[in-house]
Design a protein around this motif. Sequence first.
Motif, mmCIF file in Angstrom:
data_model
loop_
_atom_site.group_PDB
_atom_site.id
_atom_site.type_symbol
_atom_site.label_atom_id
_atom_site.label_comp_id
_atom_site.label_asym_id
_atom_site.label_seq_id
_atom_site.Cartn_x
_atom_site.Cartn_y
_atom_site.Cartn_z
ATOM 1 N N ALA A 48 -11.033 -10.563 -1.910
ATOM 2 C CA ALA A 48 -10.311 -10.352 -3.162
ATOM 3 C C ALA A 48 -8.836 -10.178 -2.862
ATOM 4 N N ILE A 49 -8.024 -10.493 -3.835
ATOM 5 C CA ILE A 49 -6.586 -10.247 -3.756
ATOM 6 C C ILE A 49 -6.263 -9.162 -4.778
ATOM 7 N N THR A 50 -5.726 -8.057 -4.303
ATOM 8 C CA THR A 50 -5.370 -6.986 -5.235
ATOM 9 C C THR A 50 -3.870 -7.001 -5.508
ATOM 10 N N VAL A 51 -3.528 -6.599 -6.691
ATOM 11 C CA VAL A 51 -2.135 -6.378 -7.067
ATOM 12 C C VAL A 51 -1.933 -4.870 -7.005
ATOM 13 N N GLN A 52 -1.307 -4.388 -5.939
ATOM 14 C CA GLN A 52 -1.163 -2.945 -5.786
ATOM 15 C C GLN A 52 0.067 -2.586 -4.983
ATOM 16 N N ASN A 53 0.481 -1.348 -5.176
ATOM 17 C CA ASN A 53 1.586 -0.787 -4.404
ATOM 18 C C ASN A 53 1.224 0.658 -4.068
ATOM 19 N N SER A 54 2.201 1.476 -3.760
ATOM 20 C CA SER A 54 1.903 2.855 -3.374
ATOM 21 C C SER A 54 1.431 3.712 -4.544
ATOM 22 N N LEU A 55 1.562 3.182 -5.774
ATOM 23 C CA LEU A 55 1.201 3.944 -6.972
ATOM 24 C C LEU A 55 -0.206 3.633 -7.479
ATOM 25 N N GLY A 56 -0.764 2.489 -7.079
ATOM 26 C CA GLY A 56 -2.107 2.169 -7.541
ATOM 27 C C GLY A 56 -2.356 0.679 -7.634
ATOM 28 N N VAL A 57 -3.549 0.334 -8.116
ATOM 29 C CA VAL A 57 -3.998 -1.053 -8.254
ATOM 30 C C VAL A 57 -3.881 -1.463 -9.723
ATOM 31 N N THR A 58 -3.202 -2.578 -9.980
ATOM 32 C CA THR A 58 -3.029 -3.038 -11.361
ATOM 33 C C THR A 58 -3.710 -4.373 -11.627
ATOM 34 N N GLY A 59 -4.296 -4.986 -10.605
ATOM 35 C CA GLY A 59 -4.990 -6.244 -10.820
ATOM 36 C C GLY A 59 -5.824 -6.639 -9.620
ATOM 37 N N ILE A 60 -6.920 -7.361 -9.881
ATOM 38 C CA ILE A 60 -7.805 -7.848 -8.819
ATOM 39 C C ILE A 60 -8.231 -9.272 -9.145
#
Length: 282
Positions: A48-60
């Motif tokens: 999977a490719i996640t859309v995330q940074n140090s604040l959390g995951v916003t998309g998968i």
Amino acid sequence: MTEQHAGAPTPPRALTIAGSDSGGGAGLQADLRTFLGCGVHGMTAITAITVQNSLGVTGIVEIPPETVAAQIEVVATDIGVQAAKTGMLANAEIITAIAKACDTVGIGRDGRSPFVVDPVAASMHGDPLLRDNALEAFKRELFPRATLVTPNLDEVRLLTGIDVKHRDELRDAAVAMHAYGPQWTLIKSGHLSSDPQCVDLLYDGKTFLELPGPRYDTVHTHGGGDTLASAITSALAKGWDLVEAVRFGKRYVREAVRQSYPLGGGVGPVSGMWRIRDLDEV
């Protein structure tokens, strides 16, 4: 005259079957960092490719199961896999495809290559990383094939219903997880914040082995579970026995947590940079 290049011997090879973390703190990025720090060539089967940074995951975005399986088979049949691990697997269909592919190429407790299953269910921010049908697929498809499973206490609760609140309850969790069929179970107690030590419990169905470690006062522990599992996998790829591989993984992640660093506006990652020398000369 062209100088003859002797090169270097091929290092041990380890495969991570996991999701990508765009922030670079966890997931296959953490696995590859750890493999390199342990002197192992790392390969990937991206789930999977996640859309995330140090604040959390916003998309998968989930990878098609047949593509995940093909990644496993193509590297195993050409390059070879001395050990493999899992991370984020997203859904039951991907888990089933992984199980079949691992059987085909000899990864798993009954195959040639040790198999570490880290049943990642959620990010450290609490963002879900599994569909609802995936927990049963873990139990049915992957745990019986695993050399080692490495759940944290939140994953233990989701998988067994046991909500560990005290160290003396770790044994109940280990027995319940081992009943799903893995050769070994490592219950991680990093989330047991009431305990002044971080005591993980290793169990093979007969013997319990407590593995104590210090608890550092830091919030920057993103990727700690991935790093532990990939350090263990690295040692297994080198031919170490399971107990010593787990001891090494504990030492590795302990230092990685001790040298973790802030990143962005949220939670920073554990650091494998302590394994790299002379950084200022790069």
